[in-house]
Write a protein that holds these residues in place. Structure first.
Motif, PDB file in Angstrom:
ATOM      1  N   VAL A   1     -16.992   1.015  -2.761  1.00  0.00           N
ATOM      2  CA  VAL A   1     -16.267   2.015  -1.970  1.00  0.00           C
ATOM      3  C   VAL A   1     -16.660   3.416  -2.416  1.00  0.00           C
ATOM      4  O   VAL A   1     -16.837   4.326  -1.606  1.00  0.00           O
ATOM      5  CB  VAL A   1     -14.745   1.794  -2.064  1.00  0.00           C
ATOM      6  CG1 VAL A   1     -13.991   2.872  -1.306  1.00  0.00           C
ATOM      7  CG2 VAL A   1     -14.363   0.419  -1.530  1.00  0.00           C
TER       8      VAL A   1
ATOM      9  N   ALA B   1      -2.315  -3.317  -0.441  1.00  0.00           N
ATOM     10  CA  ALA B   1      -3.490  -2.856  -1.181  1.00  0.00           C
ATOM     11  C   ALA B   1      -3.959  -4.000  -2.062  1.00  0.00           C
ATOM     12  O   ALA B   1      -3.153  -4.658  -2.715  1.00  0.00           O
ATOM     13  CB  ALA B   1      -3.121  -1.658  -2.043  1.00  0.00           C
TER      14      ALA B   1
ATOM     15  N   ALA C   1       0.849  -1.201   0.000  1.00  0.00           N
ATOM     16  CA  ALA C   1       0.000   0.000   0.000  1.00  0.00           C
ATOM     17  C   ALA C   1       0.881   1.247   0.000  1.00  0.00           C
ATOM     18  O   ALA C   1       1.857   1.333   0.737  1.00  0.00           O
ATOM     19  CB  ALA C   1      -0.899  -0.003   1.224  1.00  0.00           C
TER      20      ALA C   1
ATOM     21  N   THR D   1     -12.628   5.626   2.279  1.00  0.00           N
ATOM     22  CA  THR D   1     -11.753   4.639   1.644  1.00  0.00           C
ATOM     23  C   THR D   1     -10.679   4.173   2.629  1.00  0.00           C
ATOM     24  O   THR D   1     -10.265   3.019   2.601  1.00  0.00           O
ATOM     25  CB  THR D   1     -11.124   5.223   0.367  1.00  0.00           C
ATOM     26  OG1 THR D   1     -12.182   5.743  -0.436  1.00  0.00           O
ATOM     27  CG2 THR D   1     -10.383   4.179  -0.434  1.00  0.00           C
TER      28      THR D   1
ATOM     29  N   SER E   1      -3.060  -7.097   5.925  1.00  0.00           N
ATOM     30  CA  SER E   1      -4.286  -6.386   5.513  1.00  0.00           C
ATOM     31  C   SER E   1      -4.097  -4.879   5.599  1.00  0.00           C
ATOM     32  O   SER E   1      -4.629  -4.133   4.787  1.00  0.00           O
ATOM     33  CB  SER E   1      -5.464  -6.789   6.395  1.00  0.00           C
ATOM     34  OG  SER E   1      -5.751  -8.139   6.236  1.00  0.00           O
TER      35      SER E   1
ATOM     36  N   ASP F   1     -14.702  -2.444  -6.204  1.00  0.00           N
ATOM     37  CA  ASP F   1     -14.497  -1.302  -5.307  1.00  0.00           C
ATOM     38  C   ASP F   1     -14.904   0.004  -5.970  1.00  0.00           C
ATOM     39  O   ASP F   1     -15.320   0.952  -5.292  1.00  0.00           O
ATOM     40  CB  ASP F   1     -13.022  -1.194  -4.881  1.00  0.00           C
ATOM     41  CG  ASP F   1     -12.699  -2.110  -3.715  1.00  0.00           C
ATOM     42  OD1 ASP F   1     -11.526  -2.140  -3.300  1.00  0.00           O
ATOM     43  OD2 ASP F   1     -13.617  -2.799  -3.228  1.00  0.00           O
TER      44      ASP F   1
ATOM     45  N   GLN G   1     -12.940   6.662  -5.953  1.00  0.00           N
ATOM     46  CA  GLN G   1     -12.760   6.113  -4.599  1.00  0.00           C
ATOM     47  C   GLN G   1     -12.031   7.152  -3.738  1.00  0.00           C
ATOM     48  O   GLN G   1     -12.038   7.051  -2.512  1.00  0.00           O
ATOM     49  CB  GLN G   1     -11.930   4.827  -4.622  1.00  0.00           C
ATOM     50  CG  GLN G   1     -12.675   3.622  -5.179  1.00  0.00           C
ATOM     51  CD  GLN G   1     -11.855   2.345  -5.013  1.00  0.00           C
ATOM     52  OE1 GLN G   1     -11.530   1.940  -3.898  1.00  0.00           O
ATOM     53  NE2 GLN G   1     -11.504   1.720  -6.140  1.00  0.00           N
TER      54      GLN G   1
ATOM     55  N   HIS H   1     -10.541   0.272   3.469  1.00  0.00           N
ATOM     56  CA  HIS H   1      -9.364  -0.523   3.102  1.00  0.00           C
ATOM     57  C   HIS H   1      -8.423  -0.791   4.260  1.00  0.00           C
ATOM     58  O   HIS H   1      -7.796  -1.846   4.307  1.00  0.00           O
ATOM     59  CB  HIS H   1      -8.606   0.187   1.970  1.00  0.00           C
ATOM     60  CG  HIS H   1      -9.313   0.135   0.655  1.00  0.00           C
ATOM     61  ND1 HIS H   1      -8.989   0.951  -0.406  1.00  0.00           N
ATOM     62  CD2 HIS H   1     -10.334  -0.637   0.218  1.00  0.00           C
ATOM     63  CE1 HIS H   1      -9.774   0.675  -1.438  1.00  0.00           C
ATOM     64  NE2 HIS H   1     -10.606  -0.286  -1.084  1.00  0.00           N
ATOM     65  N   SER H   2      -8.282   0.184   5.176  1.00  0.00           N
ATOM     66  CA  SER H   2      -7.289   0.007   6.246  1.00  0.00           C
ATOM     67  C   SER H   2      -7.866  -0.546   7.541  1.00  0.00           C
ATOM     68  O   SER H   2      -7.196  -1.293   8.245  1.00  0.00           O
ATOM     69  CB  SER H   2      -6.599   1.338   6.542  1.00  0.00           C
ATOM     70  OG  SER H   2      -5.664   1.652   5.540  1.00  0.00           O
TER      71      SER H   2
ATOM     72  N   HIS I   1      -5.016   2.936   0.332  1.00  0.00           N
ATOM     73  CA  HIS I   1      -4.685   1.788  -0.511  1.00  0.00           C
ATOM     74  C   HIS I   1      -5.045   2.082  -1.973  1.00  0.00           C
ATOM     75  O   HIS I   1      -5.522   1.212  -2.700  1.00  0.00           O
ATOM     76  CB  HIS I   1      -5.418   0.515  -0.033  1.00  0.00           C
ATOM     77  CG  HIS I   1      -4.926   0.001   1.287  1.00  0.00           C
ATOM     78  ND1 HIS I   1      -5.225  -1.258   1.765  1.00  0.00           N
ATOM     79  CD2 HIS I   1      -4.162   0.562   2.246  1.00  0.00           C
ATOM     80  CE1 HIS I   1      -4.664  -1.435   2.956  1.00  0.00           C
ATOM     81  NE2 HIS I   1      -4.018  -0.331   3.269  1.00  0.00           N
TER      82      HIS I   1
ATOM     83  N   TRP J   1     -14.204  -5.473   2.904  1.00  0.00           N
ATOM     84  CA  TRP J   1     -15.122  -4.343   3.083  1.00  0.00           C
ATOM     85  C   TRP J   1     -16.342  -4.427   2.180  1.00  0.00           C
ATOM     86  O   TRP J   1     -17.162  -3.518   2.165  1.00  0.00           O
ATOM     87  CB  TRP J   1     -14.352  -3.047   2.794  1.00  0.00           C
ATOM     88  CG  TRP J   1     -13.546  -3.184   1.546  1.00  0.00           C
ATOM     89  CD1 TRP J   1     -13.973  -2.984   0.251  1.00  0.00           C
ATOM     90  CD2 TRP J   1     -12.190  -3.644   1.438  1.00  0.00           C
ATOM     91  NE1 TRP J   1     -12.964  -3.277  -0.628  1.00  0.00           N
ATOM     92  CE2 TRP J   1     -11.845  -3.680   0.064  1.00  0.00           C
ATOM     93  CE3 TRP J   1     -11.213  -4.025   2.371  1.00  0.00           C
ATOM     94  CZ2 TRP J   1     -10.582  -4.069  -0.398  1.00  0.00           C
ATOM     95  CZ3 TRP J   1      -9.959  -4.411   1.913  1.00  0.00           C
ATOM     96  CH2 TRP J   1      -9.656  -4.430   0.554  1.00  0.00           C
TER      97      TRP J   1
ATOM     98  N   ARG K   1     -11.347  -8.659  -0.145  1.00  0.00           N
ATOM     99  CA  ARG K   1     -12.527  -7.818  -0.344  1.00  0.00           C
ATOM    100  C   ARG K   1     -13.328  -7.700   0.953  1.00  0.00           C
ATOM    101  O   ARG K   1     -14.550  -7.709   0.952  1.00  0.00           O
ATOM    102  CB  ARG K   1     -13.414  -8.434  -1.440  1.00  0.00           C
ATOM    103  CG  ARG K   1     -12.692  -8.621  -2.771  1.00  0.00           C
ATOM    104  CD  ARG K   1     -13.442  -9.544  -3.698  1.00  0.00           C
ATOM    105  NE  ARG K   1     -14.536  -8.861  -4.367  1.00  0.00           N
ATOM    106  CZ  ARG K   1     -15.209  -9.348  -5.390  1.00  0.00           C
ATOM    107  NH1 ARG K   1     -14.922 -10.515  -5.881  1.00  0.00           N
ATOM    108  NH2 ARG K   1     -16.199  -8.676  -5.922  1.00  0.00           N
TER     109      ARG K   1
END
Lengths: 267, 367
Positions: B144, B134, A138, B194, B130, B140, A179, B198-199, A143, B264, B262
């Motif tokens: 997202v 990325a 990342a 996001t 995780s 997404d 995004q 993602h995080s 990300h 999320w 995936r």
């Protein structure tokens, strides 16, 4: 039936985890530890599997949601729990068998050894997730590619505070732009990346479907779309110059040119 | 908002409030049966159920889907629920956890300790990856982006996520309001959605999935009051589960692939939370002997049925199929083990699925 089997084949790819599941299920049925596990982890999933293979189920499902998501019915079978449960029962069996000859050996040796074998088998028969080509380090907490964020920030700084910016981005960025910020609207987005959806878009056709961009035709498409900003990959050849058609080259940023057309009004 | 405060508020909405929401339903159970895992799982179900029943009316009946109103009402309901839990605990003089449990030194066993350490190592590795990796997925750009759209416009499902053009509500996806839940957590903590998706979502939902599997292990081994530290069967089970998760990327279709790449997206929660919870409910009911346990399972199923629609419209459908068919299997198990020859267990498992049925009716009417 052929379609169903090919879905199963795609699900398993060329690995062995479905085979391990089948072996675990058969082991549970043979071991018959208790009624609950035999019925709920053994017989019931077999009924689900039979339903999955049944052509009428597939026909009905296809009418409701399409064949692409049929594999999700297989999610009702508790594969992970079954393999894990069978592995532990195997370890317990090994412990029981070795109990008498154990001597001074550490009491949990058999459990750990059997589990180690199971882990090695699963690792060999599965596929390590983090080797997947779609997983990369990342660059930030979102990300998202940092380049996309830099380009979006730059465009927003040039947009006089507008929250309704029409822009065209190259196809490698369209998944990410919105995004990050939905203040930028795209001339074309992800819908153009999926061929079977059958969308057409003149900006996409000029930017992405030709090896060399025709500046005049691209400008025409951009103007028709009221596209104030356009981002082009600096490495992509272009025949002519967008500047001749009202698009001023603002900056070269992370390998991309950003153009702006002042004559297109801000929304 | 300073970064530490943002993180704290995010933790409150992603973990604190959902977990505490489980107090009220868990009070049905006798104190010694209230495990931390049950509290967390039930709490998240209550939390998601509440969001879904608040969100759908706001989506359908307000101009452009008033997200600010949804947030306000949802937060008020969460507060009411927590006060309600405290009120009931005070009224019943129920401290939730038995006093003996708080002060007792945890039981341990050497092999279980080793295996628990192995599991913890694998879990830490997965959570680290995780957070620092990325994962690209084309969907997404839809899911997202929906969260970002709602966060930036305070509307719901009124713009096409791919391009930004205005649109009518796409009910095929809109009733599954999980992106709105993420947007709410982002709004409350003033964090970009996001980043939340993602995080931070993987840091919550991967352990949540594992808690469901831990409860499945407890049910299979009839080890309700045991922990991973004291029972090597539980820790061994969890080591295998973690291994399957790490090496389950045999194709893009497996639940393990969805869980790690995936997390999320609502579909991942269908595969890794809703359906395992459904199986857990079947196991619980198969072995429930006291009426409080049976009542708890019915309440659990009711919450699961109501929450499932938050993730994807397929979730209520698959849940109904799994539980309806599974309840026949449960009836067979109880018949064999207890001699109980009545169909009461069917109604105790099927009737609570009503919220899922209502969701599906709504889905087909609106679609």
């Amino acid at each position: 039936m052929r379609e169903i089997l090919s879905i199963l084949q795609l699900y398993n790819a060329d690995r062995w985890l479905l085979l391990f599941y089948a072996a675990a299920l058969l082991f549970l049925l043979w071991k018959r530890k208790d009624t609950k596990s035999v019925v709920l982890l053994g017989i019931f999933p077999l009924v689900i599997f039979a339903f999955f293979l049944f052509p009428v189920s597939f026909t009905i499902y296809r009418k409701l949601d399409g064949p692409e998501t049929y594999y999700r019915l297989a999610w009702m079978m508790p594969m992970t729990a079954t393999i894990a449960y069978a592995s532990v029962l195997l370890a317990q069996q090994a412990e029981k068998t070795a109990k008498e000859g154990r001597g001074k050996r550490f009491e949990g040796t058999e459990t750990i050894l059997v589990l180690l074998v199971c882990v090695i088998l699963i690792a060999s028969g599965g596929r390590y997730t983090y080797n997947n080509i779609h997983i990369t380090p990342a660059e930030n907490r979102l990300h998202l590619p940092q380049t996309v964020i830099n380009l979006c920030d730059y465009i927003e700084s040039q947009a006089d505070g507008s929250r309704n910016i029409q822009a065209a981005f190259p196809s490698e960025h369209v998944h990410y732009v919105r995004q990050y910020t939905t203040h930028i609207r795209l001339s074309f987005g992800r819908e153009m990346m999926v061929e079977r959806w059958g969308f057409e878009n003149p900006v996409y056709a000029e930017m992405e479907e030709k090896e060399t961009i025709d500046a005049e035709k691209l400008a025409e498409a951009l103007l028709a779309d009221e596209c104030r900003f356009v981002v082009l990959n600096a490495a992509k050849p272009i025949d002519g110059a967008l500047e001749e058609y009202g698009y001023e080259k603002l900056v070269l940023l992370d390998g991309y040119y950003v153009y702006k057309n002042e004559d297109i009004p801000i929304a | 908002m300073p970064a530490l405060l943002k993180l704290t508020v995010l933790f409150i909405w992603l973990v604190g409030v959902p977990v505490l929401s489980g107090i009220l339903p868990c009070l049905i159970l006798p104190a010694e049966k209230r495990t931390f895992a049950r509290l967390c799982i039930t709490g998240f179900l209550v939390h998601f159920f509440l969001f879904e029943v608040t969100g759908i009316p706001v989506l359908l009946f307000t101009w452009l889907g008033d997200f600010a109103l949804l947030s306000l009402v949802f937060e008020a309901l969460c507060a009411l629920l927590l006060f309600g839990a405290v009120f009931v605990m005070v009224k019943k003089r129920d401290g939730f956890v038995p006093d003996a449990k708080i002060w007792k030194k945890p039981e341990t066993e050497p092999t279980a300790l080793i295996l628990t350490a192995a599991f913890a190592g694998l879990l830490f590795f997965v959570l680290y990856m995780s957070y620092t990796r990325a994962s690209f997925d084309g969907d997404d750009a839809y899911y997202v982006t929906q969260s970002v759209l709602t966060w930036q416009t305070e509307t719901m499902y009124r713009y096409l996520p791919y391009t930004g053009i205005t649109t009518e509500v796409d009910f095929r996806h809109a009733l599954a309001m999980f992106p709105m839940w993420i947007a709410h957590a982002a709004r409350a903590s003033q964090t970009h959605p996001t980043i939340v998706a993602h995080s931070f979502i993987p840091l919550v939902f991967i352990p949540l999935t594992l808690l469901v599997y831990l409860e499945i292990a407890r049910a299979l081994f009839s080890a309700q009051n045991r922990t991973m530290l004291s029972d090597r069967r539980l820790s061994a089970f969890m080591v295998i589960v973690m291994t399957l998760i790490l090496f389950g990327n045999t194709s893009i279709y497996t639940p393990e692939t969805f869980l790690l790449t995936r997390t999320w997206q609502g579909k991942s929660l269908l595969a890794n939370f809703v359906l395992p919870c459904g199986m857990l409910a079947l196991l619980w009911m198969a072995q429930a002997r006291e009426k409080e346990e049976r009542r708890f399972v019915s309440v659990f199923l009711f919450l699961l049925a109501g929450a499932s629609g938050l993730f994807t419209s397929m979730a209520p459908a698959l849940l109904i199929a799994l539980v309806c068919a599974g309840s026949l299997a449960v009836m067979g198990v109880r018949w064999k083990e207890t001699g109980e020859k009545n169909v009461r267990v069917l109604w105790e498992m099927i009737l609570p699925l009503l919220p899922a049925a209502i969701y599906l009716i709504l889905f087909f009417v609106l679609r």
